[in-house]
Each structure stands twice: as C-alpha cells, then as structure tokens.
Design an enzyme around this catalytic site. Structure first.
Site, short mmCIF file in Angstrom:
data_model
loop_
_atom_site.label_atom_id
_atom_site.label_comp_id
_atom_site.label_asym_id
_atom_site.label_seq_id
_atom_site.Cartn_x
_atom_site.Cartn_y
_atom_site.Cartn_z
N PRO A 176 4.83 -1.88 -0.31
CA PRO A 176 4.87 -2.23 1.11
C PRO A 176 4.09 -1.22 1.95
O PRO A 176 4.17 -0.01 1.71
CB PRO A 176 6.37 -2.18 1.45
CG PRO A 176 7.08 -2.27 0.15
CD PRO A 176 6.16 -1.72 -0.90
N GLY A 220 6.90 3.96 4.21
CA GLY A 220 7.41 5.19 3.60
C GLY A 220 7.40 5.16 2.08
O GLY A 220 8.10 5.92 1.44
N GLY A 227 4.47 5.32 0.29
CA GLY A 227 3.27 5.99 -0.22
C GLY A 227 2.13 5.05 -0.58
O GLY A 227 1.32 5.37 -1.45
N SER A 228 2.05 3.90 0.09
CA SER A 228 1.03 2.93 -0.32
C SER A 228 -0.39 3.51 -0.21
O SER A 228 -1.20 3.35 -1.12
CB SER A 228 1.21 1.63 0.46
OG SER A 228 0.24 1.47 1.42
N ALA A 265 -1.42 6.70 -0.32
CA ALA A 265 -1.68 7.73 -1.34
C ALA A 265 -1.82 7.09 -2.71
O ALA A 265 -2.66 7.51 -3.52
CB ALA A 265 -0.54 8.76 -1.34
N ALA A 266 -1.02 6.06 -2.99
CA ALA A 266 -1.10 5.42 -4.31
C ALA A 266 -2.43 4.70 -4.49
O ALA A 266 -3.04 4.75 -5.57
CB ALA A 266 0.06 4.44 -4.48
N ASP A 268 3.64 13.48 -0.95
CA ASP A 268 3.28 12.13 -1.43
C ASP A 268 2.24 12.19 -2.55
O ASP A 268 2.42 11.57 -3.60
CB ASP A 268 2.67 11.31 -0.28
CG ASP A 268 3.73 10.66 0.58
OD1 ASP A 268 4.84 11.21 0.64
OD2 ASP A 268 3.44 9.62 1.21
O1 PMV Z 1 6.30 8.03 5.66
P1 PMV Z 1 6.16 8.77 4.37
O2 PMV Z 1 7.06 8.35 3.29
O3 PMV Z 1 4.77 8.98 3.93
O4 PMV Z 1 6.83 10.17 4.58
C1 PMV Z 1 6.43 11.11 5.40
C2 PMV Z 1 7.21 12.31 5.08
C3 PMV Z 1 7.10 13.36 6.16
O5 PMV Z 1 7.86 14.46 5.71
C4 PMV Z 1 7.70 12.84 7.45
C5 PMV Z 1 5.67 13.76 6.41
C6 PMV Z 1 5.04 14.55 5.29
O6 PMV Z 1 3.82 14.74 5.35
O7 PMV Z 1 5.75 15.03 4.38
#
Ligand code: PMV
Length: 318
Positions: free
Chosen positions: A101, A105, A107-108, A110-111, A152
């Site tokens: 998704p 949150g 990690g789409s 980065a993946a 991530d």
């Molecule tokens: O939204 P996500 O799952 O990519 O998470 C971000 C996590 C944070 O701690 C809010 C930001 C980070 O860079 O670690």
C-alpha cells in the site's frame, strides 16, 4: 539473456517511530506478504545505453533520459549505474510492480527502490550486496523525505527484523519464538514528510519537552527488544500501549487511528499503536493466534480499508 528479478518486502515499524529521527532506537520488521518487484530484461529495440522504465501501476512508461532525475525511479537507476561504473551499458527494460500500500507506512517507496537497485545491478552482472542496496535506497529516500532516519532502507534491504539507532551498528533480531501481528489501514493518507516536519517545528520550539518524550519512547524500544525476541506478548502488549500513549501526546494519532486501535484492543489484542508517520496510515496490533481472526474482523468492522496479518517467526537455521 534471461529476465532478472529484483525483489524487496514491505515493512512495518513496531516501536520508536519519530523518536528514531532524534537518535532513539526503533524496531521494524519486514512484511513478506507484500512486496515490490523489478523485472529487468534486454530491450532489443533500443540503442545501447537506453533504459526503458515501466511502472504500469502508476501509469509510467518512459525512457530514463525522459524522466526528471529527481524522480525516485530515475534516481534508483542512476545511483545504481554510478555505483557500478560500467564501461558498456546495454539497452534494457525495467518493469516495476508492487502490492505494498502506498503512503501507508509500509515502506512502498523504499521497497521499490531496493527492488530496482537489486534487479538492475544483477542484470548488469554485478549484484550489489544488501549493505549497498540499503545505502543507495537511503539516498533515494532522502530526495523526497528530507531527513529519513534510515530505518526503512535497512529493514527492507536486509529483509530482517532490525533494532536500529542512528549512528550505531545495525542489530538484527534473532527471533526465538513467533509473534502474530495485525496491520490495519485507516485509508487516510498524511505524507510522513508532513508529520516529521511538523514535529520538527514543535521540537525546535520546546526541545526539552519533546526530547523527554523521545527518550521515554527510546526506553520502550529497548525493553521491547528482548520481549520481542522471546515473544513475551504480555510485556510487548503493554509496551505497545505505552508507546501509543506517547505518540498521542505528540499529537500524531487521529480519530480513525484511535478507533482502529480501540477496536483491536476490545477484540482481545494484547496491545496496539499507530505505525509510521501517523495522522492516518496504519496501526498495528499484537494478538495471540487464537485472537487473530477476531482482531482482523473488528478492524474491518470499524472501517479499516485493508487488513494484513503477519507472523514474525524464527529464521530457519542454515
Ligand atoms: O511512514 P513510514 O513508515 O515510512 O515511517 C516513518 C517513520 C518515521 O520515524 C516517522 C520517520 C523516519 O524517517 O524514521
């Protein structure tokens, strides 16, 4: 030349989001049920060095030279080529797809970067090690996320549960007993960049107040490390709830997250919290195997748009 496939899983943060940006430890695990894939193969219709990029999920079908270099896919390919320093680059095509998704949150972004870096480097005969895949993925993340903590790219590139703290050696968690998690998506999307920069402004205003909360979250992540390895679900449950209370104090929760979290707890989850940037996106709940179905159903009943259950298990000994 055959088709080469680069893959990378989704991820979810269990403890320590936001505080991790300020140097506190955090824990994240890969989510294998969702993944990004990059198929890379020769393009006999183009000239040497021409790279055709297709991501049909987002309606993208173009050549690398036509893409803005700031585009994450262009950056992923260009960083890979710069890393490899090859004299000859054949014409090839990269086909990207993902069922992770977006902006939730998991990690789409980065993946997708990690899958592309892996696929392209392997296709060119020089598969990059996980450490380089992680470092290059971080570089792509930086273009759009400003100051990402680095959690991530690590959890995704290594595909292992990680205990991560900026500036410290990355620790992989050797899980001894399995735990079961349910991820519920509110369907509301607030970019992480927004919640991170808003918190940054508030932190600059009252550093002492926020640093204390971040430190308390850091202590929670430290305690959770052992509890997660041993699958001590009572301790983990309380730590999740404590972490959520602090995230609420940081004004990162919202009505939809609160209602999913309450539904999971009412259905018998051991603990639950938001995961990732907050103000929408996903929450995560820990449940005993017997309660998993009830928690999943409760999340859908209160309006989750998607529910994914995942198991954190001991890695097979090689
Ligand atoms: O939204 P996500 O799952 O990519 O998470 C971000 C996590 C944070 O701690 C809010 C930001 C980070 O860079 O670690």
């Amino acid at each position: 030349m055959a088709v080469i496939t680069g893959k990378a899983p989704g991820k979810i943060i269990l403890f320590g989001e936001h505080a991790v940006v300020y140097g506190q430890p955090a824990i994240a695990i890969p989510v294998a049920k969702v993944k990004a894939t990059a198929h890379v193969f020769p393009d006999f219709e183009s000239r040497a060095g021409e790279i055709h990029i297709q991501a049909l999920d987002i309606g993208l079908d173009t050549f690398l030279f036509e893409l803005d270099p700031q585009h994450p896919l262009a950056a992923a390919v260009n960083l890979t080529l710069a890393e490899l320093q090859l004299e000859h680059i054949p014409a090839f095509q990269v086909q990207i797809s993902s069922n992770i998704p977006i902006s939730a949150g998991m990690g789409s972004g980065a993946a997708i970067s990690a899958a592309v870096i892996r696929g392209v480097s392997a296709f060119l005969g020089r598969p990059l090690p996980d450490s380089t895949v992680s470092a290059l993925t971080y570089e792509v993340e930086r273009i759009h996320h400003g100051n990402p903590s680095g959690i991530d790219n690590n959890v995704i590139a290594y595909n292992k549960p990680v205990y991560y703290q900026r500036g410290q050696a990355l620790q992989f968690l050797q899980i001894e007993n399995e735990t079961h998690w349910v991820i519920g998506d509110t369907g509301e999307k607030t970019p992480t960049l927004e919640t991170v920069s808003d918190l940054g402004t508030r932190h600059a205003d009252k550093p002492h107040y926020y640093d204390q909360i971040f430190q308390t979250i850091g202590v929670i992540a430290q305690k959770a490390r052992r509890a997660l390895i041993e699958a001590d679900i009572k301790t983990l449950g309380s730590l999740l709830n404590e972490n959520q209370a602090l995230l609420s104090e940081l004004d990162l929760s919202c009505t939809s997250l609160d209602s999913l979290i309450k539904a999971a707890l009412d259905a018998g989850a051991e603990g639950a919290k938001l995961s990732g940037g907050g103000r929408g996106g996903n929450m995560i709940a820990l449940a005993s195997p017997a309660k998993m179905d009830a928690v999943e159903k409760a999340l859908y009943d209160v309006g989750a748009v998607n529910v994914i259950s995942t198991k954190l298990a001991r890695e097979p000994q090689s």
